[in-house]
Design an enzyme around this catalytic site. Structure first.
Site, PDB file in Angstrom:
ATOM      1  N   GLY A  72       0.809  -1.218   0.000  1.00  0.00           N
ATOM      2  CA  GLY A  72       0.000   0.000   0.000  1.00  0.00           C
ATOM      3  C   GLY A  72       0.842   1.268   0.000  1.00  0.00           C
ATOM      4  O   GLY A  72       0.538   2.231  -0.719  1.00  0.00           O
ATOM      5  N   ASN A 151      -8.765   3.540   8.065  1.00  0.00           N
ATOM      6  CA  ASN A 151      -8.175   2.377   8.728  1.00  0.00           C
ATOM      7  C   ASN A 151      -8.356   2.365  10.244  1.00  0.00           C
ATOM      8  O   ASN A 151      -8.178   1.338  10.872  1.00  0.00           O
ATOM      9  CB  ASN A 151      -6.677   2.274   8.390  1.00  0.00           C
ATOM     10  CG  ASN A 151      -5.952   3.577   8.568  1.00  0.00           C
ATOM     11  OD1 ASN A 151      -6.353   4.605   8.034  1.00  0.00           O
ATOM     12  ND2 ASN A 151      -4.880   3.562   9.329  1.00  0.00           N
ATOM     13  N   GLN A 179      -7.696  -0.766   2.984  1.00  0.00           N
ATOM     14  CA  GLN A 179      -8.545  -1.452   3.970  1.00  0.00           C
ATOM     15  C   GLN A 179      -9.804  -2.050   3.338  1.00  0.00           C
ATOM     16  O   GLN A 179     -10.470  -2.873   3.962  1.00  0.00           O
ATOM     17  CB  GLN A 179      -8.964  -0.477   5.083  1.00  0.00           C
ATOM     18  CG  GLN A 179      -7.820  -0.058   5.986  1.00  0.00           C
ATOM     19  CD  GLN A 179      -7.321  -1.180   6.891  1.00  0.00           C
ATOM     20  OE1 GLN A 179      -8.014  -2.166   7.137  1.00  0.00           O
ATOM     21  NE2 GLN A 179      -6.109  -1.039   7.383  1.00  0.00           N
ATOM     22  N   SER A 199      -3.187  -3.540  -0.863  1.00  0.00           N
ATOM     23  CA  SER A 199      -2.100  -4.254  -0.197  1.00  0.00           C
ATOM     24  C   SER A 199      -2.564  -5.666   0.163  1.00  0.00           C
ATOM     25  O   SER A 199      -3.577  -5.839   0.839  1.00  0.00           O
ATOM     26  CB  SER A 199      -1.712  -3.481   1.064  1.00  0.00           C
ATOM     27  OG  SER A 199      -0.676  -4.138   1.729  1.00  0.00           O
ATOM     28  N   THR A 237      12.728  -7.580 -10.677  1.00  0.00           N
ATOM     29  CA  THR A 237      12.208  -8.940 -10.830  1.00  0.00           C
ATOM     30  C   THR A 237      10.970  -9.124  -9.970  1.00  0.00           C
ATOM     31  O   THR A 237      10.957  -8.754  -8.786  1.00  0.00           O
ATOM     32  CB  THR A 237      13.306  -9.954 -10.427  1.00  0.00           C
ATOM     33  OG1 THR A 237      14.454  -9.669 -11.229  1.00  0.00           O
ATOM     34  CG2 THR A 237      12.857 -11.384 -10.641  1.00  0.00           C
ATOM     35  N   CYS A 324       0.601   1.374  12.479  1.00  0.00           N
ATOM     36  CA  CYS A 324       1.817   2.134  12.213  1.00  0.00           C
ATOM     37  C   CYS A 324       2.005   3.207  13.274  1.00  0.00           C
ATOM     38  O   CYS A 324       3.022   3.848  13.340  1.00  0.00           O
ATOM     39  CB  CYS A 324       1.725   2.780  10.831  1.00  0.00           C
ATOM     40  SG  CYS A 324       0.762   1.828   9.692  1.00  0.00           S
TER      41      CYS A 324
HETATM   42  N1  PLP Z   1      -3.106   2.722   3.599  1.00  0.00           N
HETATM   43  C1  PLP Z   1      -3.904   2.288   4.586  1.00  0.00           C
HETATM   44  C2  PLP Z   1      -5.303   2.814   4.680  1.00  0.00           C
HETATM   45  C3  PLP Z   1      -3.434   1.345   5.506  1.00  0.00           C
HETATM   46  O1  PLP Z   1      -4.238   0.927   6.490  1.00  0.00           O
HETATM   47  C4  PLP Z   1      -2.109   0.875   5.383  1.00  0.00           C
HETATM   48  C5  PLP Z   1      -1.552  -0.074   6.384  1.00  0.00           C
HETATM   49  O2  PLP Z   1      -1.931  -0.107   7.533  1.00  0.00           O
HETATM   50  C6  PLP Z   1      -1.318   1.354   4.321  1.00  0.00           C
HETATM   51  C7  PLP Z   1      -1.849   2.281   3.453  1.00  0.00           C
HETATM   52  C8  PLP Z   1       0.073   0.863   4.123  1.00  0.00           C
HETATM   53  O3  PLP Z   1       0.057  -0.406   3.522  1.00  0.00           O
HETATM   54  P1  PLP Z   1       1.347  -1.369   3.535  1.00  0.00           P
HETATM   55  O4  PLP Z   1       1.484  -1.871   4.913  1.00  0.00           O
HETATM   56  O5  PLP Z   1       1.017  -2.447   2.563  1.00  0.00           O
HETATM   57  O6  PLP Z   1       2.482  -0.540   3.060  1.00  0.00           O
END
Ligand code: PLP
Length: 374
Positions: A72, A151, A179, A199, A237, A324
């Site tokens: 993502g 999220n 999400q 993702s 790759t 995060c």
């Molecule tokens: N965008 C949203 C809404 C997310 O919830 C997340 C991950 O928590 C991401 C982007 C980032 O995705 P990735 O962990 O695959 O980099």
């Protein structure tokens, strides 16, 4: 291994067995490089093409509109920075103040380069109003980027309306659907989306693998220069096992969308019913239209961090805000954006139920909360 109750499916999900079985041959036996011309590379090359077709059919796109990425974050960075920096001019971008940091920090990087970013504020339920976009957008807006669903609180956005408004002023529309993909029905064409990030690990695929949908007419510059993979748009790759697992997991989830939604809705209803029975005061965030299983709860006067750690001691995995953000003990930018009262915001947790959760898990979660909060 210790048995956990895993209720943090918005952070990541368990790999589906069908996805694991589909990817396994490409790890040990059929490990050829899909770019090579010999017979041994035929199977990975075919698998790559089939995965692209599968993913495209799950979201109503064409296979040549799907670009594989590392997840993502990369998809968001590519879409936003790529479009805005595709020419020399300074541009205006409209996004929202409660996007994931992959979007917010991409926009901040563009601001540092002289571009202008307008941040729309969601309402108290976490919904971006089409009227507010209509008021703020001008012919100078190059890109509108609004997430499909938040999220932390799960609120689903009026994407079709927002797309129409963006297009009426000649802007492109990107959505971070990390999400939502694999959990709610998405047809990129009927919604009018120009670019969409996804993702795999959020829909029972592998971590470190994702895709970006890019509508055919959209002139998105290459993300990485090098080899000719991904039609020369993203060199390197390909991660064939991850891509095969992602396509298999997405197909699996999309073929059971209603079934999963109903099952998870029953778990969610039971969670809320049992919680009400405890008479612990709480508020559910996110309004009427919320992602299946995403339950953001605010307990006034409580400490969300303390709840998380005490639940952890009981073997229950939940979250306070986005994964995060777990080192950040401040009120999350999402709860600030919806202007949740500080007393409630500090006592907010996110329970995200998935298709592998059971009624027994729900019982344990409520008993855990009861123990901590009573
Ligand atoms: N965008 C949203 C809404 C997310 O919830 C997340 C991950 O928590 C991401 C982007 C980032 O995705 P990735 O962990 O695959 O980099």
């Amino acid at each position: 291994m210790k048995q956990y109750v895993y209720a943090d499916n918005a952070a990541t999900t368990k790999l589906d067995k069908v996805a694991f079985d589909a990817m396994s041959p490409f790890l040990m036996d059929e490990y050829g490089n899909a770019s090579q011309p010999y017979a041994f590379a035929r199977s990975p090359k075919k698998a790559l093409q089939e995965a692209r077709e599968t993913i495209a059919s799950c979201i109503g796109a064409s296979p040549d509109e799907i670009f594989f990425t590392s997840g993502g974050t990369e998809s968001d960075n590519w879409a936003i920075k790529g479009i805005v920096m595709s020419d020399e001019g300074n541009h205006t971008i409209i996004t929202s103040s409660f996007e994931h940091h992959a979007v917010l920090h991409s926009c901040a990087a563009l601001e540092r380069k002289g571009h202008r970013v307008i941040y729309l504020r969601p309402d108290d339920n976490g919904v971006i109003s089409a009227n507010e976009l209509r008021e703020k957008i001008t012919e100078d807006t190059k890109l509108v980027s609004i997430m499909f669903a938040n999220n932390e609180i799960g609120s689903i956005q009026p994407i079709e309306d927002l797309c129409k408004i963006a297009h009426s002023k000649g802007a492109l529309f990107h959505t971070d659907a990390v999400q939502a993909v694999g959990h709610v029905k998405i047809d990129v064409k009927s919604l009018g989306i120009d670019m969409m990030s996804a993702s795999a690990h959020k829909f029972n695929g592998m971590k470190g693998c994702g895709f970006l949908y890019v509508h055919k007419g959209c002139q998105l510059p290459s993300y990485a220069d090098g080899g000719s993979q991904e039609s020369g748009h993203r060199a390197g790759t390909e991660n064939i096992p991850g891509i095969v697992a992602m396509a298999t997991a997405l197909k699996n989830n999309c073929s059971q969308l209603d079934e999963n939604k109903d099952r998870i809705a029953r778990l969610e209803q039971e969670l809320l019913r049992q919680l009400k029975e405890t008479h612990i005061p709480f508020l559910r965030n996110g309004g009427e239209s919320i992602l299946p299983g995403l339950v953001s709860l605010s307990f006034p006067g409580a400490d969300g961090e303390a709840i998380l750690h005490r639940m952890d001691l009981m073997g229950i995995c939940i979250s306070t805000g986005s994964a995060c953000n777990s080192q950040d003990t401040e009120i999350s930018h999402v709860l600030k954006a919806i202007e949740l009262n500080e007393d409630y915001a500090k006592g907010t947790i996110r329970i995200s139920l998935g298709k592998y959760n059971t009624m027994e898990d729900v019982d344990k979660i409520v008993r855990g909360l009861e123990k901590i909060l009573k």
